[in-house]
Design a protein around this motif. Structure first.
Motif, PDB file in Angstrom:
ATOM      1  N   ILE B  15     -46.101 -36.932   8.182  1.00 35.82           N
ATOM      2  CA  ILE B  15     -46.305 -35.653   7.483  1.00 35.82           C
ATOM      3  C   ILE B  15     -46.761 -34.601   8.474  1.00 35.82           C
ATOM      4  N   GLU B  16     -47.728 -34.980   9.297  1.00 37.72           N
ATOM      5  CA  GLU B  16     -48.257 -34.023  10.266  1.00 37.72           C
ATOM      6  C   GLU B  16     -47.181 -33.584  11.258  1.00 37.72           C
ATOM      7  N   ILE B  19     -44.754 -31.198   9.611  1.00 41.00           N
ATOM      8  CA  ILE B  19     -45.356 -29.879   9.389  1.00 41.00           C
ATOM      9  C   ILE B  19     -45.475 -29.117  10.712  1.00 41.00           C
ATOM     10  N   GLN B  40     -47.555 -28.994   2.665  1.00 40.94           N
ATOM     11  CA  GLN B  40     -48.252 -30.189   3.126  1.00 40.94           C
ATOM     12  C   GLN B  40     -49.173 -30.739   2.034  1.00 40.94           C
ATOM     13  N   THR B  93     -55.384 -27.887   0.181  1.00 43.77           N
ATOM     14  CA  THR B  93     -54.812 -29.029   0.871  1.00 43.77           C
ATOM     15  C   THR B  93     -55.319 -30.276   0.184  1.00 43.77           C
TER      16      THR B  93
END
Lengths: 106, 366
Positions: B15-16, B19, B40, B93
Motif C-alpha cells: 500500500i505504501e 501510494i 490510502q 487515515t
C-alpha cells in the motif's frame, strides 16, 4: 515492465479496486488516474512477492479441472491439502490461477 | 486473526509503495495530495474490515500527524483554545480511525454533559458494523467505551461514501455528480466490466497439446505472442488452432465429456479458496500432475497466505476408475449387490444342475 493484472483479484487488489471505484464515482478521482494506480499496484505487488516473501507451500489434491488458455493455467483441486512451515490447511475445493512467469522476464 | 503477520506486513508495504509511487502522477495531474491520503485511508480501512491487515499500522514516515511528539491523534482537545481545526477536514487515515496508542489504556467513559468529545459526536451513534466478527480488527474491543468508539469509527462500511466529503481544494472546485462526470465514470465502469468478461473464459477448452498417450508431458513450451507487453487479464487474441489437422485417436470434445459436477454448479464452480500465482513448470505423467508455482497469493479458509514457491501435485481421476470416487458406503452397497447377484446366479446354477440330474436320474431309471 510487463505486469500481471492477476493479483487484482486478491483481497488487497479487490479492496483497492473498490476504493478507486468509490472515489471515481464520487468525482474525487479521474478514471485515468485510477487505472494508473491499478497498474502501479500490479508492479508493487509483483515486486513485493518477489522480494519480501520467503515462505514455501506444497499442495496435494485431486485435480478436478485443468485448463491452459492464453498462457494462463487454471486448476481446480478437490480435497487439497496445503502445507507450509507454519500450518496445514485442508480445503474441499480450490481454484488455482497461474500466469506464465516467463512473460515477466521477457 | 485472518491474516498472518507477515502477510499483513507485506500488504502494508505494498500500500505504501503504491501510494508513494503514484504521488508524482497525482501531482502532475493536478490532483490534491489529500485525495491520495484519502485513497490510502479508504484502502487500509477496507483491508482492516476484511481482516487482511491487522492494525495498527506502523509507518516509517507518517504522512501527516497532528500535534507534537509524533504520537497518534489525541482524542482530547482543549476547548478553551479557539479551535483551528485542520484535523476536522483532514482526510482520515486508517491510523486516525483506529489509533494505535490509546488502545492499551482505554479512556474512561466521560460523564454525560461534560464530554469533551461531544463536538465530534455523530447523530447515529450505534451504526457500526462490528468488524470483530471477522476477527481481523483486534483493536476494536467490544468493551470499549462507546463515545470513544463513536469518535473514531466515523466512516464505517455502511456509509463510507457520505463520510468522506469530496475534497475541496483551495480553488473551490466541487465535483459534479451529474452531467459530464457520469460520462467519465461510465467509461471506467465499462473498462472494468470489460476486464471482467475477458478474464477467465470458462468454456474455452483448447487442446494445445493433443493427447499422445506418452508417459510424460511437459507443458512449458513458451507459446507467447512475444515482443509486446502482456497482461494476464487482457489476453491477446488466440491464434487460430489447427483443429482437425491432427489425426487424433481421441474423439473431439462433446457433451459426454461434461462432468456432472460442472452441470450442477454452472459453468465454473464458484470457489472462495483461490490461489493466484505465476507458474514456472507444469508437467504431467499419466494422471499425475506436477506444477511449480511462484510469487503467489492464496486465500484459503479466509486466510491470506503469500508464498514465493509452491509445488503442487494433482491426481486426475480417470473415468475408468469411477468406482474409486464413490463414497465408501455407496461402493460397499454395490459390492453387496454384486454379492447377492453372484448368489443368485449360483443358486440358479445349482437348481439347473439339480433339474438336469434329477431328470437324468429319472430317465435313467426308465
Amino acid at each position: 515492465m510487463a505486469t500481471f493484472e492477476l493479483y487484482r483479484r486478491s483481497t488487497i487488489g479487490m479492496c483497492l479496486t473498490e476504493t478507486l471505484d468509490e472515489m471515481v464515482s464520487n468525482g474525487t478521482l479521474s478514471p485515468e488516474i485510477a487505472i494508473q494506480v491499478l497498474v502501479q499496484f500490479d508492479k508493487s505487488m509483483t515486486e513485493a512477492l518477489e522480494n519480501q516473501v520467503k515462505s514455501k507451500v506444497s499442495v496435494k489434491g485431486h485435480l478436478h479441472t485443468y485448463r491452459f488458455c492464453d498462457n494462463v493455467w487454471t486448476f481446480i483441486l478437490q480435497d487439497a491439502v496445503f502445507k507450509n512451515e507454519e500450518c496445514q490447511e485442508t480445503v474441499g475445493r480450490v481454484k488455482i490461477v497461474a500466469c506464465d512467469s516467463k512473460l515477466l522476464t521477457q | 486473526m485472518a491474516a498472518t503477520t507477515t502477510t499483513s506486513a507485506v500488504y502494508i508495504n505494498v500500500i505504501e509503495d503504491v501510494i508513494n509511487k503514484v504521488r508524482e502522477e497525482f501531482l502532475q495531474s493536478g490532483v490534491d495530495e489529500g485525495v491520495l491520503s484519502q485513497l490510502q485511508a479508504l484502502w487500509e480501512h477496507k483491508m482492516m474490515e476484511c481482516g487482511a491487515i491487522c492494525g495498527p499500522i506502523e509507518r516509517s514516515s507518517l504522512p501527516k500527524q497532528p500535534g507534537p511528539g509524533g504520537s497518534a491523534i489525541t482524542p482530547v482537545h482543549d476547548l478553551n483554545v479557539p479551535y483551528e481545526g485542520p484535523e476536522e477536514y483532514e482526510t482520515p487515515t486508517a491510523d486516525m480511525l483506529f489509533p494505535p496508542t490509546p488502545l492499551q489504556t482505554p479512556i474512561q467513559t466521560p460523564l454525560p454533559g461534560t464530554s469533551e468529545h461531544s463536538m465530534y459526536h455523530l447523530p447515529t451513534p450505534s451504526d457500526y458494523p462490528t468488524p470483530q466478527d471477522s476477527g481481523g480488527v483486534p483493536e476494536v474491543k467490544p468493551g470499549r467505551p462507546s463515545p470513544y468508539m463513536d469518535f473514531f469509527v466515523v466512516p464505517s462500511g455502511k456509509r463510507k461514501r457520505e463520510d468522506f466529503p469530496p475534497q475541496v481544494p483551495g480553488s473551490g472546485y466541487i465535483p459534479q455528480q451529474d452531467g459530464a462526470g457520469d460520462a467519465t465514470y461510465d467509461v471506467f465502469q465499462s473498462e472494468l466490466a470489460h476486464k471482467e468478461i475477458i478474464g477467465p473464459l470458462p468454456h474455452l477448452y483448447i487442446w494445445l497439446y493433443p493427447y499422445q498417450g506418452v508417459a510424460s508431458e511437459d507443458y512449458n513450451t513458451v507459446n507467447t505472442p512475444a515482443g509486446h507487453e502482456l497482461h494476464a487479464g487482457t489476453p491477446a487474441v488466440v491464434a487460430p488452432i489447427e483443429a482437425g489437422d491432427d489425426d487424433d485417436d481421441e474423439p473431439p470434445l462433446n457433451e459426454n465429456d461434461d462432468d456432472d459436477l460442472d452441470d450442477v454448479e454452472g459453468e465454473e464452480p464458484n470457489t472462495q479458496h483461490l490461489v493466484l500465482a505465476q507458474f514456472d513448470k507444469v508437467t504431467r505423467t499419466k494422471s499425475r500432475w506436477k506444477c511449480t508455482l511462484k510469487d503467489g497469493i492464496m486465500h484459503i479458509n479466509s486466510k491470506d497466505i503469500l508464498f514465493t514457491k509452491q509445488n503442487f501435485l494433482g491426481h486426475r481421476r480417470s473415468p475408468e476408475r469411477t468406482h474409486s470416487i464413490l463414497p465408501t458406503d455407496e461402493a460397499e452397497a454395490r459390492e453387496v449387490n454384486a454379492l447377492w447377484f453372484m448368489f443368485l446366479i449360483a443358486g440358479l446354477g445349482i437348481r439347473g444342475w439339480m433339474v438336469v440330474h434329477t431328470r437324468r436320474a429319472f430317465l435313467g431309471h426308465t
